[in-house]
Design a protein around this motif. Sequence first.
Motif, PDB file in Angstrom:
ATOM      1  N   TRP A 111       0.813  -1.209   0.000  1.00  0.00           N
ATOM      2  CA  TRP A 111       0.000   0.000   0.000  1.00  0.00           C
ATOM      3  C   TRP A 111       0.848   1.261   0.000  1.00  0.00           C
ATOM      4  O   TRP A 111       0.339   2.359  -0.150  1.00  0.00           O
ATOM      5  CB  TRP A 111      -0.930  -0.005   1.218  1.00  0.00           C
ATOM      6  CG  TRP A 111      -0.182   0.163   2.511  1.00  0.00           C
ATOM      7  CD1 TRP A 111       0.066   1.340   3.151  1.00  0.00           C
ATOM      8  CD2 TRP A 111       0.435  -0.857   3.305  1.00  0.00           C
ATOM      9  NE1 TRP A 111       0.805   1.112   4.289  1.00  0.00           N
ATOM     10  CE2 TRP A 111       1.038  -0.229   4.409  1.00  0.00           C
ATOM     11  CE3 TRP A 111       0.541  -2.254   3.196  1.00  0.00           C
ATOM     12  CZ2 TRP A 111       1.730  -0.941   5.387  1.00  0.00           C
ATOM     13  CZ3 TRP A 111       1.222  -2.944   4.176  1.00  0.00           C
ATOM     14  CH2 TRP A 111       1.802  -2.301   5.248  1.00  0.00           C
ATOM     15  N   SER A 112       2.162   1.104   0.182  1.00  0.00           N
ATOM     16  CA  SER A 112       3.013   2.289   0.274  1.00  0.00           C
ATOM     17  C   SER A 112       4.295   2.093  -0.517  1.00  0.00           C
ATOM     18  O   SER A 112       4.925   1.037  -0.439  1.00  0.00           O
ATOM     19  CB  SER A 112       3.371   2.568   1.734  1.00  0.00           C
ATOM     20  OG  SER A 112       4.453   3.471   1.807  1.00  0.00           O
ATOM     21  N   GLU A 113       4.703   3.128  -1.233  1.00  0.00           N
ATOM     22  CA  GLU A 113       5.956   3.060  -1.986  1.00  0.00           C
ATOM     23  C   GLU A 113       7.168   3.005  -1.060  1.00  0.00           C
ATOM     24  O   GLU A 113       8.282   2.775  -1.504  1.00  0.00           O
ATOM     25  CB  GLU A 113       6.122   4.277  -2.896  1.00  0.00           C
ATOM     26  CG  GLU A 113       5.162   4.356  -4.038  1.00  0.00           C
ATOM     27  CD  GLU A 113       4.118   5.446  -3.843  1.00  0.00           C
ATOM     28  OE1 GLU A 113       4.368   6.575  -4.264  1.00  0.00           O
ATOM     29  OE2 GLU A 113       3.049   5.148  -3.255  1.00  0.00           O
ATOM     30  N   TYR A 114       6.932   3.241   0.215  1.00  0.00           N
ATOM     31  CA  TYR A 114       8.050   3.269   1.158  1.00  0.00           C
ATOM     32  C   TYR A 114       8.275   1.932   1.857  1.00  0.00           C
ATOM     33  O   TYR A 114       9.113   1.832   2.738  1.00  0.00           O
ATOM     34  CB  TYR A 114       7.834   4.357   2.207  1.00  0.00           C
ATOM     35  CG  TYR A 114       7.842   5.740   1.618  1.00  0.00           C
ATOM     36  CD1 TYR A 114       9.037   6.351   1.261  1.00  0.00           C
ATOM     37  CD2 TYR A 114       6.664   6.428   1.394  1.00  0.00           C
ATOM     38  CE1 TYR A 114       9.051   7.620   0.709  1.00  0.00           C
ATOM     39  CE2 TYR A 114       6.661   7.701   0.848  1.00  0.00           C
ATOM     40  CZ  TYR A 114       7.863   8.294   0.502  1.00  0.00           C
ATOM     41  OH  TYR A 114       7.874   9.545  -0.043  1.00  0.00           O
ATOM     42  N   LEU A 115       7.501   0.927   1.479  1.00  0.00           N
ATOM     43  CA  LEU A 115       7.631  -0.372   2.144  1.00  0.00           C
ATOM     44  C   LEU A 115       9.013  -0.982   1.916  1.00  0.00           C
ATOM     45  O   LEU A 115       9.610  -1.553   2.809  1.00  0.00           O
ATOM     46  CB  LEU A 115       6.536  -1.290   1.609  1.00  0.00           C
ATOM     47  CG  LEU A 115       5.890  -2.308   2.521  1.00  0.00           C
ATOM     48  CD1 LEU A 115       5.532  -1.730   3.868  1.00  0.00           C
ATOM     49  CD2 LEU A 115       4.636  -2.859   1.839  1.00  0.00           C
ATOM     50  N   PHE A 116       9.507  -0.883   0.694  1.00  0.00           N
ATOM     51  CA  PHE A 116      10.844  -1.390   0.376  1.00  0.00           C
ATOM     52  C   PHE A 116      11.612  -0.300  -0.361  1.00  0.00           C
ATOM     53  O   PHE A 116      11.020   0.502  -1.071  1.00  0.00           O
ATOM     54  CB  PHE A 116      10.747  -2.653  -0.485  1.00  0.00           C
ATOM     55  CG  PHE A 116       9.950  -3.748   0.165  1.00  0.00           C
ATOM     56  CD1 PHE A 116      10.477  -4.480   1.221  1.00  0.00           C
ATOM     57  CD2 PHE A 116       8.648  -4.007  -0.238  1.00  0.00           C
ATOM     58  CE1 PHE A 116       9.726  -5.465   1.849  1.00  0.00           C
ATOM     59  CE2 PHE A 116       7.893  -5.000   0.383  1.00  0.00           C
ATOM     60  CZ  PHE A 116       8.437  -5.725   1.429  1.00  0.00           C
TER      61      PHE A 116
END
Length: 654
Positions: free
Chosen positions: A528-533
């Motif tokens: 759900w988030s581009e910041y997960l990886f």
Amino acid sequence: MKVLLVFLVFSCPFFCICGLQGRASEEEELVQQVQPVQQETYLIKECLNNKYTHNSCKKIFCHPWQRCVGGNCICKLPYQCPRNGTLVCSSSGRAFRNYCQLKTYECQHPQEKFLNKANCMPAEKFEISLDYADSQSEGLIQVKLVNHTEKLFMCNNEWSMNEANVVCTHLGFKTGAEHHKKKFEVPESALTSSQCLHATCRGLETSLMECSLIKRSNINSNQNFASVVCHKEDDRECSQFHCVNKKCIPLTETCNGINDCGDLSDELCCKECKNNSFHCNSDVCISNKYLCNGEADCLAGEDESQARCGALREQKPNPEIPEQDVVIPNSDTDEALCEQKPNPEIPEQTVVIPNSNTDEALCEQKPNPEIPEQDVVIPNSDTDEERRKIKSQLPLLKCGVTNHRITRQKRIIGGNTAGKGEFPWQVAIREGSGSVNCGGIYIGGCWILTAAHCVRQSRVNQYRIWTGIIDTIAYNQEIDTFKLKQVIIHENYNASSYQNDIALLEMKSNDKGKPCSLAYSIPACVPWSEYLFRSGHQCKVSGWGLADGYTKQFVLRWGNIHLFPNCSDIYEERFFKGMECAGTFDGSIDSCKGDSGGPLVCMDSNNVAYVWGIVSWGENCGVKGYPGVYTKVASFFDWITHHVGRSLISQYNV
Ligand SMILES: *[C@@H]1O[C@H](CO)[C@@H](O)[C@H](O)[C@H]1NC(C)=O
Ligand SMILES: *[C@@H]1O[C@H](CO)[C@@H](O)[C@H](O)[C@H]1NC(C)=O
Ligand SMILES: *[C@@H]1O[C@H](CO)[C@@H](O)[C@H](O)[C@H]1NC(C)=O
Ligand SMILES: *[C@@H]1O[C@H](CO)[C@@H](O)[C@H](O)[C@H]1NC(C)=O
Ligand SMILES: *[C@@H]1O[C@H](CO)[C@@H](O)[C@H](O)[C@H]1NC(C)=O
């Protein structure tokens, strides 16, 4: 260039994971590649432009009484809370079934705050005042606890902006505190109590009663009490750090794990974190206090990873739970923890009141006979445990967890043959009885994610989805085939630039009127988030594409590759937002012709697999310096939920 590009991705009949020889030194190279940190600032400028706050669920988890909609935390409605729990009372004497219901009510009626965990009694009051200053917005803090007549000062040791912000928010200052260290004189006559009240807050509470409160004997200097200067909204120039809520704080106070701004905006865009704080992969700084506390604070759970916290948890291994089972984040590891680690916030001599919820209480620690009586935990304050309880009652998606462990290899040798059940989300798309066109990813229900360039709406009746494929595309009894109900191609898919190269396929259930049942498939989680990886993360690509030397491939192959940091430098104007590129630095493992539409999955700290990319295009297969390009699935989360429904893919309440 363009011609080559189209040649590569256009209607590839077969698949490959190129290259069979990896280089042993890949991981070392990656470590060296980490850039030196600029010491003058820890902040990431481009990230700050997004104005992230404590309500930005691309960066942090929402409170359990909220949900994440379009990147923002939005309050649930009271009926969406769990039904059972501990009764709580609000500041106006209204009773609520549980803390979640009170917090959802508070969202709409901000004056209604948490008072305590108990049946409401008439005339119970909790008061805070600021005293001994000329202005009403500053002073020494005095608190009158429920059922107490005397006022208590707040203790000054460990007093931080987290607590100061809560006090000011409690008093109605929307942006919290300006300072927490101003000195004020206490008249001799005011020093009637030998005790002070010690508070520990997370920094986002709206009432001081939500923090953990301990009455302590004020052994230190009498003058040493906590004070605060609350922030009054204004439009002053700010040459330091400008918080999203317009407060101005010193640059030195950013990226330190303390919520100085009050809206957390000083902790959400950090290259690195200052002392006593931990850097999440999402570039968020969290206090070291939250490491290994049994509750995930970083999006991918790295603050609670086995590697980090394993030593703490090793003491109490549960031999019956195999490692690959679902690890429920936020599950209760308190017991394991408190056996090793005394809670640093509560001194050992603290008297534990039953029903309060400190870790010690959870561990049923026997009272220490030497405890001085003057340190008392205020019962019915501290909502930490209530918050965790609500979290534990949130629905949990079953996704991204395989029944079979992917064969572990210390060093990556490119292009491994997949074993049975190792990639249970991988499906194949065939056209009629012909060959395999493309790969796809099962994401739950009847839904398959693939690349837009793999499918055409007009051919919906010709496609067959093959699920449960074990290793070869040869027929075997685990394979199910499904016809399609519909093909949804992204409305902004551009067939010449490969922008928005994403499509959803809805399968027809084989069993009329029943939901799709896929005995041998497990969905991959949808990020759900581009910041997960972040770039550098090692992920896995799988498919039946052309192998080394462009030979046909009937066995499912996979390889470890890394997310690249510099795709727009490599591909320049051909690389757009919504794309990700990944590969090995020597090009030894890559996706190729025929892998299109298949998954690039990244694992979080609990080894849960997220479909991070969809194989889209590349310059060539397995050429050094030209990593494969993938559709970045996180950028399309809202598009996917719009079509498949939120509950199917919303991991962790998002
Ligand atoms: C809440 O209710 C559910 C269903 O009624 C029950 O299974 C669960 O154990 C309850 N939880 C608590 C904390 O009492
Ligand atoms: C306050 O006093 C009332 C009456 O004695 C009692 O019932 C109630 O539990 C007390 N509340 C707290 C928080 O101590
Ligand atoms: C962080 O380190 C600096 C320098 O070592 C020190 O001055 C400062 O007090 C530390 N901050 C905290 C919160 O410990
Ligand atoms: C599709 O991409 C090409 C190449 O970048 C561009 O020239 C064209 O304008 C794009 N079409 C649309 C509809 O955006
Ligand atoms: C991209 O990054 C990789 C790894 O750091 C490096 O080897 C490569 O030279 C870079 N390419 C460009 C065009 O900057």
